[in-house]
Design a protein around this motif. Structure first.
Motif, short mmCIF file in Angstrom:
data_model
loop_
_atom_site.label_atom_id
_atom_site.label_comp_id
_atom_site.label_asym_id
_atom_site.label_seq_id
_atom_site.Cartn_x
_atom_site.Cartn_y
_atom_site.Cartn_z
N THR A 88 5.48 9.99 -11.90
CA THR A 88 5.80 9.83 -13.32
C THR A 88 7.20 9.27 -13.50
OG1 THR A 88 4.28 11.60 -13.96
CG2 THR A 88 6.03 11.05 -15.52
N ALA A 89 8.17 9.80 -12.77
CA ALA A 89 9.54 9.30 -12.88
C ALA A 89 9.62 7.83 -12.47
CB ALA A 89 10.47 10.15 -12.03
N ARG A 93 0.72 4.80 -11.97
CA ARG A 93 1.11 6.16 -11.58
C ARG A 93 -0.10 6.92 -11.04
NH1 ARG A 93 1.60 10.02 -16.27
NH2 ARG A 93 -0.61 9.66 -16.01
N ASP A 94 -1.22 6.82 -11.75
CA ASP A 94 -2.43 7.52 -11.32
C ASP A 94 -2.90 7.04 -9.95
OD1 ASP A 94 -2.26 8.86 -13.73
OD2 ASP A 94 -3.89 7.72 -14.68
N ARG A 95 -2.83 5.73 -9.72
CA ARG A 95 -3.22 5.19 -8.41
C ARG A 95 -2.30 5.70 -7.31
NH1 ARG A 95 -3.47 -1.07 -9.15
NH2 ARG A 95 -3.55 -0.94 -6.88
N ALA A 96 -1.00 5.78 -7.61
CA ALA A 96 -0.04 6.28 -6.61
C ALA A 96 -0.31 7.75 -6.30
CB ALA A 96 1.39 6.10 -7.11
N SER A 115 -3.05 8.14 -3.93
CA SER A 115 -2.64 7.82 -2.56
C SER A 115 -1.68 8.85 -1.97
CB SER A 115 -2.03 6.41 -2.49
OG SER A 115 -0.79 6.37 -3.17
N GLY A 116 -1.40 9.94 -2.72
CA GLY A 116 -0.63 11.04 -2.17
C GLY A 116 0.74 11.30 -2.77
N MET A 117 1.19 10.47 -3.70
CA MET A 117 2.50 10.70 -4.32
C MET A 117 2.39 11.86 -5.32
SD MET A 117 4.92 7.87 -6.27
CE MET A 117 4.83 6.72 -4.91
N GLN A 141 0.81 -1.22 0.00
CA GLN A 141 0.00 0.00 0.00
C GLN A 141 0.84 1.27 0.00
OE1 GLN A 141 -2.44 -0.47 3.45
NE2 GLN A 141 -0.88 0.31 4.85
N ASP A 142 2.12 1.17 0.36
CA ASP A 142 3.02 2.33 0.36
C ASP A 142 3.91 2.37 -0.87
OD1 ASP A 142 2.11 3.27 2.88
OD2 ASP A 142 3.35 1.75 3.86
#
Length: 89
Positions: free
Chosen positions: A70-71, A56-59, A62-64, A17-18
């Motif tokens: 993207t990187a 990427r979109d899911r991350a 979750s706050g990224m 999850q992280d």
């Protein structure tokens, strides 16, 4: 798709999850997962990029940050992961 010699069979290398790998603790996607994905989608990098864009979109949800996500998730897709070779002296 073959598995890495140094890797136990059954290692999935999925994100927790992280957004760290459940098998090796590396930032996900970890090097082993990148190599697997690159090999599997070697003839369809656009599809791989689409898949990694969804991660990427899911991350980001979750706050990224967009830049980091993207990187981390998409930046490697156009540059194949390189297998590190151990050299003996």
């Amino acid at each position: 798709m073959g598995h890495d010699e140094a890797e136990p069979q059954g290692s999935l290398h999925r994100p927790n999850q992280d957004w760290y790998c459940t098998d090796d603790g590396e930032e996900w996607p970890c090097p082993i997962h990148k190599r697997r994905m690159w090999t599997y989608y070697q003839d369809d990098h656009l599809r791989l990029e689409g898949i990694m864009n969804r991660f990427r979109d899911r991350a980001m949800v979750s706050g990224m940050s967009h830049e980091i996500a993207t990187a981390r998730f998409v930046g490697w897709v156009r540059n194949p992961p390189v297998r590190q070779v151990k050299r003996s002296i």
